[in-house]
Structures are given as C-alpha cells and as structure tokens.
Design a protein around this motif. Structure first.
Motif, PDB file in Angstrom:
ATOM      1  N   VAL A 204       0.511  24.365  -4.452  1.00  0.00           N
ATOM      2  CA  VAL A 204       1.976  24.514  -4.718  1.00  0.00           C
ATOM      3  C   VAL A 204       2.599  23.412  -4.072  1.00  0.00           C
ATOM      4  N   THR A 205       3.782  23.097  -4.544  1.00  0.00           N
ATOM      5  CA  THR A 205       4.846  22.103  -4.259  1.00  0.00           C
ATOM      6  C   THR A 205       6.269  22.345  -4.298  1.00  0.00           C
ATOM      7  N   ARG A 206       7.104  21.880  -3.697  1.00  0.00           N
ATOM      8  CA  ARG A 206       8.489  22.124  -4.082  1.00  0.00           C
ATOM      9  C   ARG A 206       8.893  21.914  -5.221  1.00  0.00           C
ATOM     10  N   SER A 207       9.731  22.443  -5.923  1.00  0.00           N
ATOM     11  CA  SER A 207      10.385  22.049  -7.276  1.00  0.00           C
ATOM     12  C   SER A 207      11.577  22.667  -7.454  1.00  0.00           C
ATOM     13  N   ASN A 208      12.449  21.773  -8.058  1.00  0.00           N
ATOM     14  CA  ASN A 208      13.954  22.415  -8.395  1.00  0.00           C
ATOM     15  C   ASN A 208      14.170  22.112 -10.273  1.00  0.00           C
ATOM     16  N   ASN A 209      13.081  22.460 -10.822  1.00  0.00           N
ATOM     17  CA  ASN A 209      13.265  22.522 -12.245  1.00  0.00           C
ATOM     18  C   ASN A 209      13.296  23.576 -13.139  1.00  0.00           C
ATOM     19  N   MET A 222     -11.685  21.165 -15.824  1.00  0.00           N
ATOM     20  CA  MET A 222     -11.451  21.981 -15.279  1.00  0.00           C
ATOM     21  C   MET A 222     -10.463  22.861 -15.979  1.00  0.00           C
ATOM     22  N   ASN A 223     -10.229  24.085 -15.963  1.00  0.00           N
ATOM     23  CA  ASN A 223      -9.119  24.905 -16.417  1.00  0.00           C
ATOM     24  C   ASN A 223      -8.058  25.060 -15.447  1.00  0.00           C
ATOM     25  N   VAL A 224      -6.709  25.023 -16.007  1.00  0.00           N
ATOM     26  CA  VAL A 224      -5.687  24.939 -15.072  1.00  0.00           C
ATOM     27  C   VAL A 224      -4.805  25.830 -15.625  1.00  0.00           C
ATOM     28  N   VAL A 225      -4.248  26.576 -14.815  1.00  0.00           N
ATOM     29  CA  VAL A 225      -3.049  27.466 -15.149  1.00  0.00           C
ATOM     30  C   VAL A 225      -1.837  27.228 -14.107  1.00  0.00           C
ATOM     31  N   TYR A 226      -0.639  27.080 -14.802  1.00  0.00           N
ATOM     32  CA  TYR A 226       0.575  26.542 -13.896  1.00  0.00           C
ATOM     33  C   TYR A 226       1.720  27.370 -14.254  1.00  0.00           C
ATOM     34  N   TRP A 227       2.766  27.462 -13.381  1.00  0.00           N
ATOM     35  CA  TRP A 227       3.988  28.180 -13.387  1.00  0.00           C
ATOM     36  C   TRP A 227       4.792  27.866 -12.432  1.00  0.00           C
ATOM     37  N   ALA A 228       6.055  28.179 -12.397  1.00  0.00           N
ATOM     38  CA  ALA A 228       6.980  27.836 -11.482  1.00  0.00           C
ATOM     39  C   ALA A 228       8.217  28.908 -11.393  1.00  0.00           C
ATOM     40  N   ASP A 229       8.748  28.873 -10.207  1.00  0.00           N
ATOM     41  CA  ASP A 229       9.898  29.892  -9.763  1.00  0.00           C
ATOM     42  C   ASP A 229      11.007  28.900  -9.536  1.00  0.00           C
ATOM     43  N   THR A 230      11.909  29.434  -8.830  1.00  0.00           N
ATOM     44  CA  THR A 230      13.070  28.664  -8.552  1.00  0.00           C
ATOM     45  C   THR A 230      12.960  27.672  -7.583  1.00  0.00           C
ATOM     46  N   GLU A 231      12.114  27.723  -6.850  1.00  0.00           N
ATOM     47  CA  GLU A 231      11.979  26.800  -5.678  1.00  0.00           C
ATOM     48  C   GLU A 231      10.631  25.871  -5.583  1.00  0.00           C
ATOM     49  N   HIS A 232       9.809  26.535  -6.375  1.00  0.00           N
ATOM     50  CA  HIS A 232       8.397  25.953  -6.228  1.00  0.00           C
ATOM     51  C   HIS A 232       7.343  25.836  -7.486  1.00  0.00           C
TER      52      HIS A 232
END
Length: 258
Positions: A204-209, A222-232
């Motif tokens: 996890v890292t910070r994100s504002n996107n 390797m398999n990757v699943v990624y997602w984001a919320d309002t801050e990370h």
C-alpha cells in the motif's frame, strides 16, 4: 564421550569462487555435499548467486547523486590503511552479510528502480517480490507482538490503523510488515508465506487519484490484483491463481475499510 567436531563450513569467498566456477572438482564436490547437508548454507549460496542483478548500476546512480565533497571531507579524517582489492568477490561477501541481517536488498533495489520509474509503483513492488523465495521468509518471527510493532510503523507513515486480526488469511501465514521508501515516498509491504504457492505480499502507498475497483494484471510471472480508495492504493501480489488472489483481496479490502 567427546562429540565429533563439525566440519568447517565454507567461507563466503569460497562460496563465490564456487559460483564463479573457480574451484577444482574435489573442492566443488566438498561444497556440494555441505550445501546438501545444511539448509542455511544453501540459502546463503542463493543470496550470493543473485549477483546477476544490476547492483553496479544501482550503486552508480546512487553515487552520481552523492554529496561527494562532504563525503571526501569525512574520509580525509579517517586512517588510511592499504586498500584491499575491491573485486566482485569482496562486494558480494559484504553485500550478502548486510542483506541477510535486514531488508537492505528491498530498500536498495526498490529505491533504484523507483528513481528510474516513479509513476509505476506496482512494477517496483513486483521487481522486489521477484527476488523472494520461501526461505526468505521461513525464519522470520511470527508472534503477534512483533507483528503489532511492525504495523505501528506502517500506521505512523501511511495514516492507517492496521492490526494482525484484519490481515489474517486462511492457510497463509503473516510473516513481516515493513516500510520501503525512496525520496520520502513510503510503500508498505506486508508479506505472507503460502505453503502451496510461496511468498505473497499486500502492499500500500498513499494516493490521491480517487477510488478504483479491482483490476487484475501479471508481472514477473506473478498475479496482481490492485485497487484504490480515496487516500491509498493497494495491491496483492503472489503466485496464487488469479481467482484465489482476487478473493483474498476482497476479504482484505472489506476488513480494512471498516
């Protein structure tokens, strides 16, 4: 009755010479036998064998950014012994000792890659995870007190509230939580060991996107699943089947959102 003396283990210099094919057949057979009998020695050889990674390029780029005038002034205050030969063998011996003692490889390799491509944090994490084997994690402590202390470090840097109970997964053992950082940008890496599929990590890292639904991709086999919320921004990466990985990602997302 006196215990028989244990055979002397090969030194790091001898192991590097073994990897460089610089030993005669008798010496090679002796080290082959020692590796077969000693799992810790086998792991040591694996670390030393990773010299094909771009360590020189990493150090060259870091050296170019170093405050040379200040460093040279510091060196001038030290005694001047005869300089030893700075060969590949010397570098591997020194680097391996540092890597085994902590997370230096993660920090060096991730930092160097981030300096080359700051916009693709998932690729940087995948580069780091491609180095992991089960033996990388097997020896790490897994008690709850250690896990809580490690998670508090992540909480302080990323504004999260993590506890082991929210991170536990069926069958898979939580092994370590750590912060990797470059130029003040932290990435948390929470590693697991799956007895069937090997190392896995929640990062996890910070994100504002803004928020993002679950997305799948492949990196370094390797398999990757990624997602984001309002801050990370989050990602789960491992050798597990994609459907299983996404199911675990949804479990973690639900727990970490409450």
């Amino acid at each position: 009755m006196t215990e028989p003396l244990r055979p002397k283990l090969p030194s790091d210099d001898q192991l590097v010479a073994y990897l460089d094919d610089q030993l005669d057949s008798e010496q090679r057979q002796s080290i082959d036998a020692a590796i077969s009998d000693d799992p810790a020695l086998s792991l040591r050889v694996q670390w030393l064998a990773r010299s094909s990674l771009p360590f020189k390029a990493a150090y060259d780029e870091l050296l170019a950014q170093a405050p040379m005038e200040r460093l040279n002034a510091m060196l001038d205050t030290l005694p001047s012994p005869a300089p030893p030969a700075r060969s590949r063998r010397w570098f591997l011996t020194a680097a391996a000792g540092l890597v085994v003692s902590g997370g230096l490889m993660d920090r060096l390799f991730l930092g160097w890659q981030m300096s080359r491509n700051k916009s693709n944090w998932r690729g940087l994490v995948a580069d780091s995870m491609s180095l992991y084997v089960p033996q990388t994690l097997e020896h790490l402590p897994s008690d709850e007190a250690t896990q809580r202390a490690q998670l508090r470090t992540i909480d302080a840097r990323l504004g999260l509230t993590l506890v082991p109970a929210k991170l536990v997964l069926p069958r898979i053992q939580l092994k370590r939580a750590q912060i990797l950082e470059h130029d003040g940008v932290p990435i948390a890496q929470i590693t697991y060991l799956d007895p069937a599929h090997g190392p896995m990590a929640l990062c996890v890292t910070r994100s504002n996107n803004g928020s993002q639904a679950f997305v799948q991709e492949r990196r370094h086999n390797m398999n990757v699943v990624y997602w984001a919320d309002t801050e990370h921004a989050w990602m789960l990466i491992g050798h597990n089947p994609m459907a299983e990985l996404e199911s675990m990602a949804k479990i973690l997302h639900k727990r970490l959102s409450t």
